[in-house]
Write a protein that holds these residues in place. Structure first.
Motif, PDB file in Angstrom:
ATOM      1  N   ARG A 175       4.602   1.453 -11.583  1.00  0.00           N
ATOM      2  CA  ARG A 175       5.664   1.613 -10.753  1.00  0.00           C
ATOM      3  C   ARG A 175       5.875   0.297  -9.479  1.00  0.00           C
ATOM      4  NH1 ARG A 175       8.408   5.566 -10.030  1.00  0.00           N
ATOM      5  NH2 ARG A 175       9.088   5.209  -7.871  1.00  0.00           N
ATOM      6  N   LEU A 195       7.436 -11.069  -7.893  1.00  0.00           N
ATOM      7  CA  LEU A 195       8.255 -10.313  -6.699  1.00  0.00           C
ATOM      8  C   LEU A 195       7.022 -10.425  -5.211  1.00  0.00           C
ATOM      9  CD1 LEU A 195      11.932  -9.259  -7.082  1.00  0.00           C
ATOM     10  CD2 LEU A 195      11.007 -11.661  -6.459  1.00  0.00           C
ATOM     11  N   ALA A 198       4.177  -0.433  -2.566  1.00  0.00           N
ATOM     12  CA  ALA A 198       4.006   0.814  -2.986  1.00  0.00           C
ATOM     13  C   ALA A 198       4.589   1.442  -1.204  1.00  0.00           C
ATOM     14  CB  ALA A 198       2.496   1.538  -3.528  1.00  0.00           C
ATOM     15  N   ASP A 199       4.025   2.145  -1.344  1.00  0.00           N
ATOM     16  CA  ASP A 199       4.281   2.801   0.335  1.00  0.00           C
ATOM     17  C   ASP A 199       3.033   2.720   1.221  1.00  0.00           C
ATOM     18  OD1 ASP A 199       5.319   3.998   2.038  1.00  0.00           O
ATOM     19  OD2 ASP A 199       4.131   6.172   2.074  1.00  0.00           O
ATOM     20  N   LEU A 200       3.612   2.386   2.650  1.00  0.00           N
ATOM     21  CA  LEU A 200       2.129   2.145   3.438  1.00  0.00           C
ATOM     22  C   LEU A 200       1.803   0.381   2.837  1.00  0.00           C
ATOM     23  CD1 LEU A 200       0.671   5.718   3.974  1.00  0.00           C
ATOM     24  CD2 LEU A 200       2.424   4.193   5.754  1.00  0.00           C
ATOM     25  N   THR A 201       0.988   0.199   4.276  1.00  0.00           N
ATOM     26  CA  THR A 201       0.038  -1.309   3.615  1.00  0.00           C
ATOM     27  C   THR A 201      -0.700  -0.811   2.920  1.00  0.00           C
ATOM     28  OG1 THR A 201      -0.992  -1.156   5.829  1.00  0.00           O
ATOM     29  CG2 THR A 201       1.374  -2.275   5.798  1.00  0.00           C
ATOM     30  N   ASP A 238       1.035  -5.089  -2.095  1.00  0.00           N
ATOM     31  CA  ASP A 238       2.084  -4.828  -1.299  1.00  0.00           C
ATOM     32  C   ASP A 238       3.914  -4.645  -1.941  1.00  0.00           C
ATOM     33  OD1 ASP A 238       3.532  -4.213   1.298  1.00  0.00           O
ATOM     34  OD2 ASP A 238       4.069  -6.458   1.189  1.00  0.00           O
ATOM     35  N   ARG A 261      -8.284   0.577   2.260  1.00  0.00           N
ATOM     36  CA  ARG A 261      -9.537   1.362   3.289  1.00  0.00           C
ATOM     37  C   ARG A 261      -9.558   3.097   2.140  1.00  0.00           C
ATOM     38  NH1 ARG A 261     -10.072   0.530   9.185  1.00  0.00           N
ATOM     39  NH2 ARG A 261     -11.129   2.063   9.735  1.00  0.00           N
ATOM     40  N   MET A 262      -8.356   3.706   2.317  1.00  0.00           N
ATOM     41  CA  MET A 262      -8.307   4.786   1.965  1.00  0.00           C
ATOM     42  C   MET A 262      -9.019   5.266   0.348  1.00  0.00           C
ATOM     43  SD  MET A 262      -6.917   6.800   4.293  1.00  0.00           S
ATOM     44  CE  MET A 262      -7.086   8.311   3.457  1.00  0.00           C
ATOM     45  N   TRP A 311      -4.895  -0.999   4.428  1.00  0.00           N
ATOM     46  CA  TRP A 311      -5.141   0.892   4.515  1.00  0.00           C
ATOM     47  C   TRP A 311      -5.051   1.345   3.083  1.00  0.00           C
ATOM     48  CZ3 TRP A 311      -2.294   5.766   3.404  1.00  0.00           C
ATOM     49  CH2 TRP A 311      -2.848   6.788   4.617  1.00  0.00           C
ATOM     50  N   ASN A 369       7.863  -1.192  -5.921  1.00  0.00           N
ATOM     51  CA  ASN A 369       8.933  -0.428  -4.894  1.00  0.00           C
ATOM     52  C   ASN A 369       9.969  -2.250  -5.552  1.00  0.00           C
ATOM     53  OD1 ASN A 369       7.740  -2.580  -3.194  1.00  0.00           O
ATOM     54  ND2 ASN A 369       7.341  -0.621  -1.755  1.00  0.00           N
ATOM     55  N   TYR A 370       9.778  -3.170  -6.045  1.00  0.00           N
ATOM     56  CA  TYR A 370      10.538  -4.312  -5.637  1.00  0.00           C
ATOM     57  C   TYR A 370      11.259  -3.528  -7.875  1.00  0.00           C
ATOM     58  CZ  TYR A 370       9.416  -7.130  -2.890  1.00  0.00           C
ATOM     59  OH  TYR A 370       8.965  -8.565  -1.518  1.00  0.00           O
TER      60      TYR A 370
END
Lengths: 327, 522
Positions: A113, A139, A292-295, A290, A301-302, A298, A115-116
């Motif tokens: 997956r 992209l 998928a969802d959120l940055t 960059d 870090r998660m 972060w 998001n582009y």
């Protein structure tokens, strides 16, 4: 309204027949099991095919260490006989209706997956097509020659951590391969199996000494694909780790094994500091981008947090104060 | 377009949009940049306020002019502000156009105002909830910008949620917080978007040998306005709602209603229904009494027979036109409403310092609806508002990348699922508005407004950082904590407000505050 394209639907009765059809039709055909990911993608023209080869002949039974590739995720999630982490992973996929349709084999083979990429044809055309479909650059990382779409299966990392194998049926026979060997670190050619091979079975070593857990990070308590996930399977000798495998989801184009962290844990007594050190090691190879969802900062870090939680969950230690959506 | 196509083809026509098309074609909420300066006494009493706004309007005008006014007009409707200055502007940008969305231009300034007052309270060493309460407007007053406050249950709403949540006695634990916020909204715009002197709502009632039919143009879009109409007519005639047949939302057969928007239907169509039903009741009572009996003692069917025999065909009509109460200045048409609803909310949450993850534990919300004609529907509206408010506070955001909406899909544009909705405790507060039908006011939009700032205030309560924008995402919390650790201002949000060449302000003398004193200008 997004409509499905016109296609032929083929119903082979055996895996061998399905493989034959696939070999004959080549890239003009795809396999479909639950179809929960495939049909929306057909509507968005992410796949353009002339025929679908239905896999509804696949065995749906869950029997000892053998899971039919047609078993639904809902059945796996509620089955007492499968390793705990595998049941957790299946139960955290999407939403109840989609788990009732989605299959064990389908989730292992689910498309990567980005998001582009997971957008309608018109949107992709407007922003400029990407390398994974219809275009020639990535992209997310335009200077990179490859596609960075993200492996988004919840059950694959867990199956790998548990040392599972798959049975692949071709038109000239069957072979067995480790689940780990099913994947390639490439957003486009993410599956290492032959295109005509059908996943018919997952063989999961069931060992009472192995404890396992899967922890998934996503924005909401339902529906969402993972934006980071950790699968942990470990064997304990008393309170000392005998062996441990940690595999991450959604931080690379393939399920990413954090081998260094697993090796680090072997022979160690699990206390807070050891778990944290292992989680730090496990997070190192994760390279979220960059797309998928959120940055991605972060999410990176998660990774530590989900690994820590998965280890704690696997050994049955609570103590985590952070409540992740849906868990 | 659909109607025209249906006429041309003689076939049913349906228009469907994909989620992506909805993002491009609908009128979403304006992103608004705001600047507030407030004068307060040491005790926290507001002396004056200056509020500036700049709206990102997208590519077209929509109702943008009204939306721009709305970012400035409702501040004095909850807090008693003796002197008030507002400047607003809206800019066109190459994005999907923005317009009215649940709260029409007022959730954004409500967010800014509530957080701004929280910060003032902290600076003054006061309890934010207590400081806000000290400044609440009182019922039966006029605001500095000439808005008329009739019923006002603000204090009662605040008491309900503060008491039930234990806000004042909450344990101060790191990572756990509570936030309090209030709001208000119009029960229909006093000035219609269609500029004429005719009524905003009309209802006709026909009584035909025992059968009651009410005709009204109001469109039930799922909010339950049909049930409200039936309840009002039934109440007047002494029947059950099920006894009233409704013909609604058909411009061929029903009289005019301006539509389901602006939280106006219960108030305006309800008042029209009430007037029509009262007139019908008078005829029925007159006919029954002419026969030497009492209305209460005869069956409805019998009353109908007597009335039809006396008057012939039984029809009545009612209509509603809001009072002309706008102040004597240009632009005063935005803001006046025959009545305002009030809400108060407390949010309880856990916020994790390491990950920035927020988990909402519970929401308490009280809503002054004047009178709940259908309490279940009111609760539904209030709880739906909490759901939507939490989505706006924590998830929803239209981001743009390379000139395109970043993720216009059901899956990637996040709004909460069932599993993300916390426990809610809802209080209906009834203040019996003098002008609402049976005292009713709106419930469809107002309860959304306090939820969003209450979340941000609770995050501050938990971690000591301000997220001065929406949505409150974990990464923003982590960033604000990083800044706090470095000794920088402990916040994430806009850092400047541009110099905008606003036109000169119109100065208006405030009206007499007491509603019983009539201002000479009206």
């Amino acid at each position: 309204m997004l409509r499905l394209p016109r296609f032929r639907y083929l119903r082979p009765k055996t895996a061998r027949e399905a493989a034959h059809m696939a070999r004959d039709l080549g890239p003009k055909a795809m396999f479909v099991a639950g179809g929960t990911d495939l049909y929306p993608k057909l509507k968005r023209r992410q796949f353009e095919i002339e025929a679908l080869i239905g896999l509804d002949f696949l065995d749906r039974r869950i029997d000892g260490d053998t899971i039919g590739a047609g078993a639904t995720l809902a059945d796996i999630a509620s089955h007492a006989g499968v390793p705990r982490g595998y049941g957790q992973a299946a139960g955290l996929v999407s939403s109840p209706p989609l788990r009732n349709a989605g299959t064990a084999g389908g989730n292992l083979c689910v498309d990567t997956r980005c998001n582009y990429y997971d957008m309608t044809y018109e949107w992709r055309k407007a922003i400029g097509f990407c390398i994974k479909k219809d275009g020639d650059i990535c992209l997310v990382a335009p200077s990179s020659p490859r596609c960075w779409a993200v492996s988004s299966s919840d059950t694959a990392p867990m199956a790998i951590a548990l040392g599972a194998t798959v049975v692949l049926a071709g038109d000239d026979g069957e072979r067995e391969a480790p689940v780990a060997a099913l994947y390639r670190d490439d957003g486009i050619d993410y599956l290492a199996k032959q295109p005509h091979e059908v996943v018919t079975e997952i063989r999961m070593p069931v060992d009472a000494r192995t404890s396992s857990a899967y922890v998934k990070l996503r924005r909401r308590g339902s529906i969402d694909f993972p934006i980071a996930g950790a699968a942990v399977a470990l064997e304990l000798d008393g309170d000392v780790v005998d062996s441990c495998r940690i595999v991450l989801s959604a931080v690379a184009s393939h399920p990413l094994e954090a081998a260094a962290a697993g090796e680090f844990l072997a022979g160690k007594r699990l206390d807070r500091d050891v778990i944290q050190a292992a989680a730090d090691l496990a997070a190192k190879p994760a390279k979220p981008l960059d797309n998928a969802d959120l940055t991605h900062f972060w999410r990176k870090r998660m990774v530590r947090v989900v690994v820590e939680q998965a280890i704690q969950e696997a050994i049955g230690a609570g103590g985590s104060t952070v409540k992740l959506a849906g868990q | 377009m659909v109607s025209k196509l249906a006429m041309i083809t003689g076939r049913p026509v349906k228009c469907t949009l994909t989620r992506e098309e909805v993002f491009y074609a609908h009128r979403g909420r304006h992103p608004v940049l705001m600047w507030v300066r407030t004068g307060v006494t040491r005790d926290g009493l507001i002396t004056a306020m200056h509020f500036k706004s700049a709206l990102d309007g997208g590519a077209y005008g929509s109702y943008g002019v009204a939306s721009t006014f709305y970012t400035g007009v409702l501040q004095p409707i909850t807090y008693d502000i003796p002197a008030y200055r507002f400047e607003g502007c809206r800019v066109f940008t190459n994005k999907p156009p923005c317009g009215p969305k649940r709260g029409h231009g007022t959730p954004q300034p409500r967010f800014a105002l509530e957080l701004h007052l929280e910060k003032i309270a902290h600076d003054l060493g006061l309890d934010p909830a207590e400081m806000k309460r000290k400044n609440f407007v009182k019922p039966m007053t006029r605001t500095v910008n000439w808005l008329r406050v009739t019923s006002c249950g603000l204090e009662e709403c605040a008491q309900k949620v503060l008491h039930a949540s234990g806000y004042g006695d909450r344990k101060r634990l790191p990572g756990h917080g509570m936030g309090f916020a209030i709001s208000s909204y119009l029960s229909g715009a006093g000035t219609a978007i269609y500029w004429n002197d005719m009524p905003h709502s009309e209802v006709q009632i026909k009584v035909d040998r025992g059968g009651v039919t009410a005709y009204c143009g109001a469109m039930d879009i799922g909010q339950g306005s049909d049930s409200v109409l039936a309840a009002i007519v039934a109440e007047q005639l002494g029947l059950q709602p099920k006894d009233v047949r409704l013909v609604t939302a058909d411009s061929d057969t029903t009289p005019i209603d301006l539509g389901s928007y602006s939280s106006r239907v219960t108030f305006m169509a309800g008042n029209a229904a009430l007037e029509a039903a009262r007139k019908m009741r008078l005829m029925l009572v007159e006919a029954v009494e002419a026969a030497g009996r009492k209305y209460e003692d005869v069956k409805f069917e019998e009353a109908c027979v007597l009335a039809e025999a006396k008057f012939g065909t039984l029809v009545s009509a009612g209509s509603y036109t809001p009072p002309k109460i706008a102040g004597p200045y240009k632009g005063s048409g935005v803001g006046p409403s025959p009545a305002y609803s009030y809400s108060a909310c407390v949010v309880d949450l856990d916020a994790d310092a390491r990950t920035g993850l927020v988990h909402i534990n519970k929401v308490w919300i009280a809503h002054d609806v004047g009178r709940a004609i259908n309490p279940l529907l009111v609760e539904g509206q209030v709880e739906g508002s909490v759901y939507m408010g939490l989505g706006e506070a924590l998830m929803e955001e239209q981001e743009f990348r390379k000139g395109l909406h970043k993720w216009p899909s059901m899956l990637e544009y996040k709004s909460p699922t069932f599993l993300d909705v916390p426990e809610m405790e809802t209080f209906i507060v009834e203040t019996d508005d003098p002008e609402g039908p049976y005292g009713a006011k709106e419930a469809g939009q107002g309860p959304l407004l306090p939820v969003i700032p209450a979340v941000n205030a609770a995050v501050y309560d938990a971690l000591g950082v301000w997220i001065d924008e929406t949505p409150v995402t974990p990464e923003k919390i982590v960033e604000a904590l990083r800044r706090k650790d470095k000794g920088e201002p402990a916040r994430v949000g806009p850092t400047r407000f541009p110099d905008i060449p606003y036109p000169a302000c119109i100065k208006v003398e405030p009206p007499p505050k007491d509603l019983s004193a009539s201002p000479a200008e009206i």
